[in-house]
Structure formats: C-alpha cells, structure tokens
Design an enzyme around this catalytic site. Sequence first.
Site, PDB file in Angstrom:
ATOM      1  N   LYS A  40      32.751  40.105  38.178  1.00 29.00           N
ATOM      2  CA  LYS A  40      34.169  40.385  38.406  1.00 29.00           C
ATOM      3  C   LYS A  40      34.325  41.549  39.377  1.00 29.00           C
ATOM      4  O   LYS A  40      33.504  42.467  39.366  1.00 29.00           O
ATOM      5  CB  LYS A  40      34.835  40.782  37.071  1.00 29.00           C
TER       6      LYS A  40
ATOM      7  N   ARG B  53      34.446  29.981  26.828  1.00 27.14           N
ATOM      8  CA  ARG B  53      34.419  28.577  26.378  1.00 27.14           C
ATOM      9  C   ARG B  53      33.023  28.172  25.931  1.00 27.14           C
ATOM     10  O   ARG B  53      32.867  27.287  25.095  1.00 27.14           O
ATOM     11  CB  ARG B  53      34.981  27.672  27.474  1.00 27.14           C
TER      12      ARG B  53
HETATM   13  N1  BES Z   1      37.865  37.057  29.844  1.00 27.30           N
HETATM   14  C1  BES Z   1      38.236  36.290  30.978  1.00 27.30           C
HETATM   15  C2  BES Z   1      39.703  35.877  30.987  1.00 27.30           C
HETATM   16  C3  BES Z   1      40.720  36.971  31.105  1.00 27.30           C
HETATM   17  C4  BES Z   1      41.272  37.288  32.319  1.00 27.30           C
HETATM   18  C5  BES Z   1      41.193  37.624  29.987  1.00 27.30           C
HETATM   19  C6  BES Z   1      42.237  38.258  32.408  1.00 27.30           C
HETATM   20  C7  BES Z   1      42.158  38.610  30.081  1.00 27.30           C
HETATM   21  C8  BES Z   1      42.697  38.909  31.298  1.00 27.30           C
HETATM   22  C9  BES Z   1      37.398  35.008  31.040  1.00 27.30           C
HETATM   23  O1  BES Z   1      36.120  35.096  30.516  1.00 27.30           O
HETATM   24  C10 BES Z   1      37.251  34.663  32.472  1.00 27.30           C
HETATM   25  O2  BES Z   1      36.640  35.405  33.181  1.00 27.30           O
HETATM   26  N2  BES Z   1      37.824  33.538  32.878  1.00 27.30           N
HETATM   27  C11 BES Z   1      37.749  33.119  34.224  1.00 27.30           C
HETATM   28  C12 BES Z   1      37.459  31.636  34.223  1.00 27.30           C
HETATM   29  C13 BES Z   1      37.147  31.070  35.563  1.00 27.30           C
HETATM   30  C14 BES Z   1      35.821  31.605  36.062  1.00 27.30           C
HETATM   31  C15 BES Z   1      37.111  29.589  35.466  1.00 27.30           C
HETATM   32  C16 BES Z   1      39.098  33.387  34.876  1.00 27.30           C
HETATM   33  O3  BES Z   1      40.142  33.259  34.221  1.00 27.30           O
HETATM   34  O4  BES Z   1      39.104  33.781  36.045  1.00 27.30           O
HETATM   35 MN    MN Z   2      34.671  35.804  31.884  1.00 28.42          MN
END
Ligand code: BES
Ligand code: MN
Length: 505
Positions: free
Chosen positions: A281, A355
Amino acid sequence: MNIIVETGDPYVIGSEALIVPVFQQDKGIELDPIVDDEFRLQVASLAEDSRFVGKRGTTLIIPSLGRIAAKRLILAGVGESGELSAESIRRAWGAATTAARSAGAKRVTSVYPPASETLDLTASVAAAASSATMATYRFTEHFGSVKVASPRNDVESLAFAGSADLAAMVGRGIETGVAVGAGVNLARDLSNQPASVLTPVEMARIAKKVAEDSGLEIRVFDEEGLEALSAEAMLTVGRGSKNPPRMIHLIWRPDEADDSTPQIGIVGKCITFDTGGYSIKPTDGMVDMKGDMAGGAAVLGVMSAIRALDVPVIVHCVICAAENMISGDAFRPGDVITGMNGVTMEVLSTDAEGRLVLADGLVYTARQGVREMIDVATLTGAKVVALGSQTVALFSNDDSLANRLLNAADAAGEPMWRLPLSEHLESQIEGEVADIKNTGGRAGGAITAALFLQHFCEGVPWAHLDIAGSNRSNKATAYTPKGATGVGVRTLLEYLESANSDGTV
Ligand code: BES
Ligand code: MN
Ligand code: ZN
C-alpha cells in the site's frame, strides 16, 4: 463510569449535574413540581435566550444556584415526542453525559428517560446507559508525560433516579445497556491499539480472557492447529510476519440450550496490520491499517456482552487473525492457495488478503453446523467509494437473514445498505490457473469481494458486512468519539437477541 438506579426524587438527590430530557415543540420545559416558580421561569427564559428548543442531541447547561439539589441542570433535547426512538434517547444521553464531563461533573444524576408504546422503559434506559458508556469512551492507555499532565475529569457515576415502582425495570435496562456499551468499547480498544501490541497471539490472549469472564468455550488454532485444519489461506497470509496467525473460536451456549437450539456463526476479519504485502500500500493507504482487525474486534465485543444479554441461541464466533507483512517467506502475486473446501484461489494481489483468511473462517464456521452465519470485515476500499465511510454494506444469499440484519441495524442506529451479489460479475473473478482469483478489478470491487466469499459459504444462509471506513470516525459525533467506532457490535447484538423470537431462525 458506574451506572446505577437510585430511588427517590432526582430533584432532591444531591449531585454535580442532573440530566432532564426536553421534547421539542411541547408545552415547554417540564420540571418536577417541587421546583419553585421563580427558577422555573428563569430556566424557561434561559432556554429561550439560548434558542434551546429540545432539538434531538442538543443540550443546555444551567447552574442551579441552590434551587435544586444538583449543582447544575443539563437539559437534553430528545426531539419530537411523536418520534421518540432508541436513537433519540442515545443522542440525548450521549450529548448530556459528554456535556457533564466538559462541565467537570463527576457525580451525575438523571431522571428516568421517557418511554412510549414502541419503546418501553427498560429499552429506553438501555439506550441511555449504552450511549452514556459509549459517549464518554477515551483511549488513554498510551498517554505519556505530556497528555497525562492534563487533568482527567471523567464522569464517575451516573444514577438514574426516580420512583421505586419502576426501579426494577430501570435496573434491567442499565444491565443490558452497560453490557452493550462495554462491548462496543472493547471493540474500540482493540481497534485503537497499535499493531505492535495487538498481534494475533495477543488477540487470542484477550479472547481467552473474555471467554473466562463470560463462561464461553474457546479453541485457539496455532500454526500446528491451522495445519491440521488445512487452513492454508490463514497460514499463507500470516507467513510473512514474525507474529504468527491464529484462528480463534469462541462458543456461547445459553444455559437452557439443547439439541434443538439454533446455532449461529459470526466471523471476523482480524488482520492486525495490513501493509498490503508485496502488493504494498502507499503511505496514505497504510496509515489506518492497524484497524484492519475491526471485524474481529466487533465479534469479540459481541461475545463479551452475550451473557449479560442472555442471547437465546448458540453462537460460534470465529476470528481470523493474521498480520499481512513482507519478508523472504511472504506470499506473492501468482501464488495459488487451496481452500478448506477444495476451491482454489489465485492470488493476484496480496492486498486482497481479507477474503483469503475469511475463506478459511467461513468454511470452518459452516462445518460447525450453524443455521446461518455472518461475517464482518474491513474488506474493500470500493465499499467506501460506493456508500461512503459510515454506511455498512450488507450482502446476503438469504432475504430473510438480510432483512433481519437491516432491522437490527436500524434499531441499533448503525446505517446499513444492502448491495447485490450480482451474478454477472462472477466472470470478473474467474481464475486462469485456479478456480477463482482474489481480485476482480476496480468495477464493483465490493461486490466481487463478496462474490469471492460466497464460494466458501457451503450453502449456509450467509451475510457479509463490509465495514471498511465505518470502523473509524474522523470526528466525534453524539456517542462516537473520534477514532475506532466499534461498528457492528450493536447490530449483531440486536440481531442475536431477537434471533429466536419469530421462530424462523
Ligand atoms: N483492508 C483493506 C480494505 C480497506 C481499505 C479497509 C480502506 C479500510 C479502508 C483490504 O485488505 C484491501 O486492501 N482491499 C483492497 C482490495 C483490492 C486489492 C482488490 C482494496 O480495497 O483496495
Ligand atoms: Mn489489504
Ligand atoms: Zn485488509
């Protein structure tokens, strides 16, 4: 804060502040008959000068100058009397207790909150007590020599004072309200805690404590245990971290439970920190990721309150705890994981880790013989784009379950909106070298994440609550201070409390 019931006239009992509810557009401010006319007029004129009309969630503090036993009167607006609801009580008592705290009142009294045909006194008191507990929450564990220096003026006690005839109902309301508020505050504590402290092993330790305190069964699966379960996804996501993963299973059995008692599963995503892994990230996206365990925190908060609420069904709570980090041993894009039910998952992004751990959690929970199960997860940024931060996204393969959850969310005052499990988006997660892939692109990202989870619900009626963004608040509102919100605890408790009532569950 210690919340109690006290019999006697609240205007005669001494305290540092007395909370009195005021309805909007009513005949005026109703004070006890023992209050003299002069003070009554002064209160009315002060309210007029400050344009206080009893609007929901507004307050007015009036020094009593010895006219009543309490040092101050806190008028708490509850809105129109015809629209009285648990939420108006929560807003009023949340605002009133924070106003009491700002005024430095430590010993606070309150008249009994109002009731109506749809909100009995016990429920009204429960709403007020839970709100007072939630509104005055602070996370101060890591205050150092600077912040500790400022004096703490927490409200020490809140006594609901009134007639002895109703005291038993009030007492019951306090008991459940405090349990709910404490469950929410536990979830907040866990979510506010830095990831260096709240590791999966630490989460398991706290869960054991909750189990001990509430008389729950508990099983914790360490690496060996996860291996024996073939929980490959849990092990894979957790592999890059020095803090090993844990799957935590708590069980509540009501005292009167027998073979016919329904069993329900609640499953929480508990990524104690989400760097994104090798699909790392950016700085801004990582900053709040200690809160990526809010789903696990919420279900543990629920379990901490379950005995006090005497939930009438057997509840299996499963927490999928892991830390998503980078190391020479971490998983990579392109890796394939075999789920416990044989469904294979192709990792396109190591940042879609929630997931993956939930896949194991859901299959495991389905195999406990649950009649329905609900997972709670900070799953996708796409959910925040779709519904905004606050509103929780609900997905379900069962309309009855979905509607009961929407009703519970409404009663709890937690905004929730159902989104579809659009079948035509299934092609976006079709795998190339495995059955399914763990990302489906930007379009409909919250939905494709839910579709992914659906592959692991084993035909059990299932609901998924995407709480991404809802787990944190950037500004304080009526009974939710800035920081972790503890979202989900109240909705799930409402749902579990009524799970048996219509006999359809
Ligand atoms: N923990 C994050 C989702 C999230 C984002 C929670 C912002 C709270 C605030 C999750 O694990 C994630 O990174 N999801 C990705 C999925 C994508 C790679 C398909 C996302 O939402 O960008
Ligand atoms: Mn994530
Ligand atoms: Zn995550």
